[in-house]
Scaffold this motif. Structure first.
Motif, mmCIF file in Angstrom:
data_model
loop_
_atom_site.group_PDB
_atom_site.id
_atom_site.type_symbol
_atom_site.label_atom_id
_atom_site.label_comp_id
_atom_site.label_asym_id
_atom_site.label_seq_id
_atom_site.Cartn_x
_atom_site.Cartn_y
_atom_site.Cartn_z
ATOM 1 N N LEU A 38 -26.267 -33.633 -30.293
ATOM 2 C CA LEU A 38 -25.703 -34.404 -31.586
ATOM 3 C C LEU A 38 -24.646 -33.552 -32.324
ATOM 4 O O LEU A 38 -25.369 -32.896 -32.840
ATOM 5 C CB LEU A 38 -27.138 -35.111 -32.165
ATOM 6 C CG LEU A 38 -28.019 -35.882 -31.551
ATOM 7 C CD1 LEU A 38 -29.050 -36.166 -32.344
ATOM 8 C CD2 LEU A 38 -27.281 -37.128 -31.143
ATOM 9 N N VAL A 39 -23.672 -33.823 -32.308
ATOM 10 C CA VAL A 39 -22.541 -33.047 -32.964
ATOM 11 C C VAL A 39 -21.952 -33.809 -34.123
ATOM 12 O O VAL A 39 -21.520 -34.996 -34.096
ATOM 13 C CB VAL A 39 -21.366 -32.721 -31.968
ATOM 14 C CG1 VAL A 39 -20.205 -31.926 -32.740
ATOM 15 C CG2 VAL A 39 -21.805 -32.126 -30.769
ATOM 16 N N LYS A 40 -22.070 -33.104 -35.269
ATOM 17 C CA LYS A 40 -21.570 -33.592 -36.410
ATOM 18 C C LYS A 40 -20.201 -32.845 -36.875
ATOM 19 O O LYS A 40 -20.119 -31.681 -36.977
ATOM 20 C CB LYS A 40 -22.451 -33.445 -37.690
ATOM 21 C CG LYS A 40 -22.010 -33.882 -38.933
ATOM 22 C CD LYS A 40 -21.544 -35.727 -39.040
ATOM 23 C CE LYS A 40 -21.056 -36.118 -40.353
ATOM 24 N NZ LYS A 40 -20.712 -37.401 -40.311
ATOM 25 N N VAL A 41 -19.209 -33.472 -36.577
ATOM 26 C CA VAL A 41 -17.838 -32.670 -36.831
ATOM 27 C C VAL A 41 -17.353 -32.826 -38.226
ATOM 28 O O VAL A 41 -17.262 -33.667 -38.941
ATOM 29 C CB VAL A 41 -16.756 -33.489 -36.032
ATOM 30 C CG1 VAL A 41 -15.288 -32.649 -36.322
ATOM 31 C CG2 VAL A 41 -17.085 -33.366 -34.349
ATOM 32 N N ASP A 42 -17.238 -31.475 -39.071
ATOM 33 C CA ASP A 42 -16.729 -31.304 -40.327
ATOM 34 C C ASP A 42 -15.123 -31.862 -40.221
ATOM 35 O O ASP A 42 -14.268 -31.151 -39.653
ATOM 36 C CB ASP A 42 -16.945 -30.174 -40.886
ATOM 37 C CG ASP A 42 -16.493 -30.026 -42.221
ATOM 38 O OD1 ASP A 42 -16.033 -30.719 -42.726
ATOM 39 O OD2 ASP A 42 -16.856 -28.782 -42.982
ATOM 40 N N LEU A 43 -14.731 -32.840 -41.038
ATOM 41 C CA LEU A 43 -13.368 -33.227 -40.925
ATOM 42 C C LEU A 43 -12.520 -32.245 -41.462
ATOM 43 O O LEU A 43 -11.387 -32.003 -40.825
ATOM 44 C CB LEU A 43 -13.114 -34.732 -41.447
ATOM 45 C CG LEU A 43 -11.886 -35.201 -41.445
ATOM 46 C CD1 LEU A 43 -11.114 -35.381 -39.921
ATOM 47 C CD2 LEU A 43 -11.784 -36.642 -42.062
ATOM 48 N N MET A 170 -13.181 -40.072 -35.769
ATOM 49 C CA MET A 170 -13.621 -41.704 -36.085
ATOM 50 C C MET A 170 -14.109 -42.074 -34.844
ATOM 51 O O MET A 170 -15.340 -42.390 -34.560
ATOM 52 C CB MET A 170 -12.964 -42.226 -36.625
ATOM 53 C CG MET A 170 -12.573 -41.963 -38.252
ATOM 54 S SD MET A 170 -11.658 -43.038 -39.034
ATOM 55 C CE MET A 170 -9.930 -42.838 -38.394
ATOM 56 N N GLU A 171 -13.437 -41.923 -33.568
ATOM 57 C CA GLU A 171 -13.889 -42.573 -32.380
ATOM 58 C C GLU A 171 -15.153 -41.752 -31.833
ATOM 59 O O GLU A 171 -15.871 -42.335 -31.191
ATOM 60 C CB GLU A 171 -12.750 -42.150 -31.225
ATOM 61 C CG GLU A 171 -11.481 -43.154 -31.579
ATOM 62 C CD GLU A 171 -10.405 -42.937 -30.761
ATOM 63 O OE1 GLU A 171 -10.867 -42.091 -29.852
ATOM 64 O OE2 GLU A 171 -9.391 -43.316 -30.902
ATOM 65 N N LEU A 172 -15.170 -40.378 -32.216
ATOM 66 C CA LEU A 172 -16.573 -39.631 -31.888
ATOM 67 C C LEU A 172 -17.556 -40.272 -32.313
ATOM 68 O O LEU A 172 -18.581 -40.415 -31.869
ATOM 69 C CB LEU A 172 -16.236 -38.168 -32.216
ATOM 70 C CG LEU A 172 -17.572 -37.258 -31.783
ATOM 71 C CD1 LEU A 172 -17.748 -37.196 -30.193
ATOM 72 C CD2 LEU A 172 -17.349 -35.822 -32.237
ATOM 73 N N GLU A 173 -17.599 -40.312 -33.690
ATOM 74 C CA GLU A 173 -18.740 -41.080 -34.517
ATOM 75 C C GLU A 173 -18.989 -42.244 -34.009
ATOM 76 O O GLU A 173 -20.306 -42.548 -34.002
ATOM 77 C CB GLU A 173 -18.260 -41.217 -35.870
ATOM 78 C CG GLU A 173 -18.220 -39.570 -36.705
ATOM 79 C CD GLU A 173 -17.645 -39.670 -38.004
ATOM 80 O OE1 GLU A 173 -17.350 -40.863 -38.641
ATOM 81 O OE2 GLU A 173 -17.726 -38.681 -38.773
ATOM 82 N N SER A 174 -18.195 -43.192 -33.619
ATOM 83 C CA SER A 174 -18.195 -44.487 -33.134
ATOM 84 C C SER A 174 -18.923 -44.250 -31.949
ATOM 85 O O SER A 174 -19.914 -45.128 -31.555
ATOM 86 C CB SER A 174 -17.062 -45.308 -33.320
ATOM 87 O OG SER A 174 -17.176 -46.497 -32.585
ATOM 88 N N SER A 175 -18.551 -43.529 -31.155
ATOM 89 C CA SER A 175 -18.980 -43.663 -29.682
ATOM 90 C C SER A 175 -20.234 -42.866 -29.490
ATOM 91 O O SER A 175 -21.317 -43.260 -28.748
ATOM 92 C CB SER A 175 -18.234 -42.422 -28.863
ATOM 93 O OG SER A 175 -18.698 -42.166 -27.517
ATOM 94 N N SER A 230 -17.822 -40.839 -22.091
ATOM 95 C CA SER A 230 -16.846 -41.090 -23.025
ATOM 96 C C SER A 230 -17.043 -40.386 -24.339
ATOM 97 O O SER A 230 -16.284 -39.567 -24.993
ATOM 98 C CB SER A 230 -16.742 -42.630 -23.660
ATOM 99 O OG SER A 230 -15.881 -42.906 -24.914
ATOM 100 N N TYR A 231 -18.249 -40.088 -24.856
ATOM 101 C CA TYR A 231 -18.775 -39.171 -25.830
ATOM 102 C C TYR A 231 -18.261 -37.753 -25.574
ATOM 103 O O TYR A 231 -17.798 -36.994 -26.159
ATOM 104 C CB TYR A 231 -20.120 -39.376 -25.798
ATOM 105 C CG TYR A 231 -20.915 -38.572 -27.172
ATOM 106 C CD1 TYR A 231 -20.416 -38.541 -28.427
ATOM 107 C CD2 TYR A 231 -21.782 -37.383 -26.674
ATOM 108 C CE1 TYR A 231 -21.193 -37.778 -29.475
ATOM 109 C CE2 TYR A 231 -22.334 -36.526 -27.751
ATOM 110 C CZ TYR A 231 -21.766 -36.557 -29.013
ATOM 111 O OH TYR A 231 -22.419 -35.785 -29.995
ATOM 112 N N LYS A 232 -18.566 -37.250 -24.223
ATOM 113 C CA LYS A 232 -18.291 -36.139 -23.893
ATOM 114 C C LYS A 232 -16.932 -35.541 -23.822
ATOM 115 O O LYS A 232 -16.463 -34.568 -24.072
ATOM 116 C CB LYS A 232 -19.083 -35.695 -22.548
ATOM 117 C CG LYS A 232 -20.533 -35.514 -22.820
ATOM 118 C CD LYS A 232 -21.338 -34.824 -21.501
ATOM 119 C CE LYS A 232 -22.865 -34.800 -21.984
ATOM 120 N NZ LYS A 232 -23.450 -34.061 -20.871
ATOM 121 N N LEU A 233 -16.078 -36.730 -23.502
ATOM 122 C CA LEU A 233 -14.782 -36.538 -23.273
ATOM 123 C C LEU A 233 -13.995 -36.485 -24.514
ATOM 124 O O LEU A 233 -13.167 -35.579 -24.876
ATOM 125 C CB LEU A 233 -14.103 -37.852 -22.465
ATOM 126 C CG LEU A 233 -14.344 -37.840 -20.990
ATOM 127 C CD1 LEU A 233 -13.802 -39.031 -20.493
ATOM 128 C CD2 LEU A 233 -13.826 -36.691 -20.132
#
Length: 261
Positions: A38-43, A170-175, A230-233
């Motif tokens: 579960l990765v939370k990316v700091d924008l 944004m695509e990562l959070e949605s995925s 898709s999430y890992k990509l």
């Protein structure tokens, strides 16, 4: 059908080996581990790391610095220029009859070189531009235009990279949200299929109804698998675009791409 499926698996495995540039005789082992971080990316960190490390930005900055140097060089061509040079000449020439041997001729020239004093001097030259029909002025204006164009290209590239990184995050959070939702669907489909098996054993439903529930479960599995891929990509895509590994929370080094097994 089972035999055809085995043939298809082998065919795709060979295609994967070719794409990875490994021998066709090597074996491919499938990893069925469907866990994921579960990765939370700091924008803000992603944007800063991307702008600092992207090669396109560095190339544009180098080109911009070259344009600034060219502007200084062109502007200096219309200024007063001075040049100082010094020289020291050795003279060792002696007129001898041609009948003398070559070694004797060189020896006489060497003696003359030692006897005669050398020529020395200092020269000063100054170049003063008087009238160039505004050629240099126009060249400076043209170079300033090229410099301004380079600066605008750099800003446009930075905006493009920011948009690209923002979209990826944004695509990562949605995925991730979609993946978590599909996991719940899998749990529901498994529970439903388990109930259907018990009802089929009791004779409450026929084999056709059981097959429908099994197909729903297979579709739920496939949907979750596609979402996981898709999430890992997307995680790998963000790592490539920002040069930062958010899974392990560390910057990406060149050695990460040069590792040889």
């Amino acid at each position: 059908d089972y035999d055809l499926a085995l043939v298809e698996v082998k065919r795709r495995a060979d295609a994967l080996k070719q794409m990875l540039n490994i021998s066709l005789q090597d074996s491919v082992v499938l990893n069925t581990d469907l866990t994921y971080p579960l990765v939370k990316v700091d924008l803000q960190k992603a944007l800063a790391s991307g702008l600092e490390n992207r090669l396109e930005i560095q190339e544009q900055k180098i080109a911009l610095a070259q344009q600034k140097l060219n502007l200084k060089r062109i502007d200096a061509e219309n200024q007063i220029q001075g040049k100082i040079s010094a020289y020291y000449d050795f003279i060792g020439v002696k007129q001898d009859p041609r009948s003398l041997m070559l070694s004797t001729t060189f020896e006489n020239a060497w003696q003359e070189l030692k006897r005669r004093p050398g020529n020395r001097g200092i020269a000063l030259s100054i170049t003063i531009p008087l009238w160039d029909w505004h050629v240099n002025k126009n060249e400076v204006l043209a170079q300033k235009a090229r410099l301004n164009k380079q600066q605008m290209a750099l800003k446009d590239l930075e905006i493009t990279i920011k948009r690209d990184i923002r979209n990826a995050v944004m695509e990562l959070e949605s995925s991730l949200k979609r993946l978590q939702l599909l996991e719940k669907n899998v749990a529901v489909a498994e529970k439903s299929f388990e109930i259907s098996q018990k009802r089929f054993a009791n004779g409450d439903i026929n084999s056709q109804a059981l097959a429908l529930d099994r197909n729903r479960l297979s579709q739920a599995y496939n949907s979750r698998l596609n979402a996981l891929i898709s999430y890992k990509l997307l995680l790998s895509d963000i790592k490539r675009k920002t040069f930062y590994d958010f899974v392990n929370d560390r910057p990406v080094s060149l050695g990460d791409y040069l590792q040889v097994d």
